[in-house]
Design a protein around this motif. Structure first.
Motif, short mmCIF file in Angstrom:
data_model
loop_
_atom_site.label_atom_id
_atom_site.label_comp_id
_atom_site.label_asym_id
_atom_site.label_seq_id
_atom_site.Cartn_x
_atom_site.Cartn_y
_atom_site.Cartn_z
N GLU A 120 -50.50 -33.68 34.07
CA GLU A 120 -51.98 -34.29 33.90
C GLU A 120 -51.92 -35.74 33.94
OE1 GLU A 120 -52.96 -32.91 30.21
OE2 GLU A 120 -53.21 -30.87 30.87
N ASP A 121 -52.93 -36.40 34.45
CA ASP A 121 -53.33 -37.74 34.70
C ASP A 121 -54.82 -37.88 34.47
OD1 ASP A 121 -53.30 -40.32 35.13
OD2 ASP A 121 -53.15 -40.27 37.12
N ARG A 178 -51.98 -34.22 38.87
CA ARG A 178 -51.50 -35.03 40.04
C ARG A 178 -50.10 -34.41 40.47
NH1 ARG A 178 -52.96 -39.96 41.80
NH2 ARG A 178 -54.08 -40.57 39.90
N TRP A 197 -49.05 -43.98 37.12
CA TRP A 197 -48.91 -42.52 36.39
C TRP A 197 -47.30 -42.37 36.55
CZ3 TRP A 197 -47.37 -37.93 38.81
CH2 TRP A 197 -47.25 -36.91 38.25
N THR A 198 -46.94 -42.58 37.70
CA THR A 198 -45.38 -42.31 37.87
C THR A 198 -44.49 -43.28 36.88
OG1 THR A 198 -45.85 -41.72 40.32
CG2 THR A 198 -43.52 -42.17 39.60
N GLN A 248 -45.30 -44.24 34.17
CA GLN A 248 -45.37 -44.07 32.50
C GLN A 248 -44.62 -42.61 32.44
OE1 GLN A 248 -49.72 -43.57 32.40
NE2 GLN A 248 -49.97 -45.79 31.92
#
Length: 239
Positions: free
Chosen positions: A89-90, A95, A132-133, A135
């Protein structure tokens, strides 16, 4: 957070990111299939890694450069290309992202690498994926790197030395001789000349250049390599 990867036999595997074993990812095949066709924008291929003792795939020249630098780095003990797909989830969306590389350091630190030309880093979609990646992998205790290139001279020198990364090009009997002579000869040309007392230049030179690749001999790679390039032994290193 899920991670999908391919085993050595090509089978698709899945696990929670928190439980996946780094060594399994390094041993697997690229999770994404490679395609070659006329007019393709990027140059793909295979690079034989001295670190892995096998071929590592790349999808662009830029990616090849990062792989080569990792192969040259004595601290890197594991390299995998397109090693896995992250799924999670994003915000309000799901994603999916396949990072370009996974590197394992001799300290045990895993680093996820995304390779992208510098002019694309500010694109909103690219920035969002990388944020995102970063994190996601940080939660796993891994580092994250966005790589857009390096000094051209350094890349040129490492690319040249990579031609001598394979031990079969080296006369093994000359390695201890070269290491002994290196204490009294502080340039590439000086060491090569000294070694010609034991073997022809075409045999002696690959030994010197392999030792530079292996990090046993050190030189300033920010300058063009030549016979007058100063060199010195690295304490505690071995070929």
């Amino acid at each position: 957070m899920a991670v999908r990867w391919r085993g050595v036999d090509g089978s698709l595997l899945e696990s929670a990111l928190a439980r996946v074993v780094v060594e399994d990812l390094l041993a697997g095949a690229p999770v994404r299939e490679f395609r070659w066709y006329r007019g393709r924008r990027f140059y793909s291929g295979w690079y034989w890694s001295a670190t892995m003792r096998r071929l590592v795939a790349y999808e662009s020249r830029l990616e090849l450069a990062r792989i080569m630098l990792a192969d040259f780095d004595a601290a890197v003990v594991g390299i995998a290309a397109q090693p896995f797909q992250l799924v999670g989830e994003d915000g309000d969306r799901i994603r999916r992202h396949v990072p370009d590389l996974l590197l394992l350091n001799d300290s045990g630190l895993a680093t996820v690498v995304d390779v992208k030309p510098a002019h694309r880093l500010a694109e909103p979609d690219v920035a969002a994926v990388f944020t995102w990646t970063r994190q996601v992998v940080a939660a796993r205790g891994w580092a994250f790197e966005v790589w857009a290139g390096a000094d051209r001279q350094v890349l040129a020198n490492v690319s040249f030395l990579a031609g001598y990364r394979r031990r079969p090009v080296v006369n093994e009997a000359l390695v201890p001789v070269a290491l002994e002579l290196a204490a009294g000869h502080n340039t590439i040309g000086g060491l090569e000349t000294a070694l010609t007392a034991y073997a022809p230049l075409e045999v002696a030179r690959p030994v010197v250049l392999h030792l530079l690749w292996a990090g046993v001999l050190r030189a300033d790679l920010g300058r063009p390599l030549g016979s007058g390039t100063p060199i010195h032994l690295s304490a505690g290193d071995a070929a």
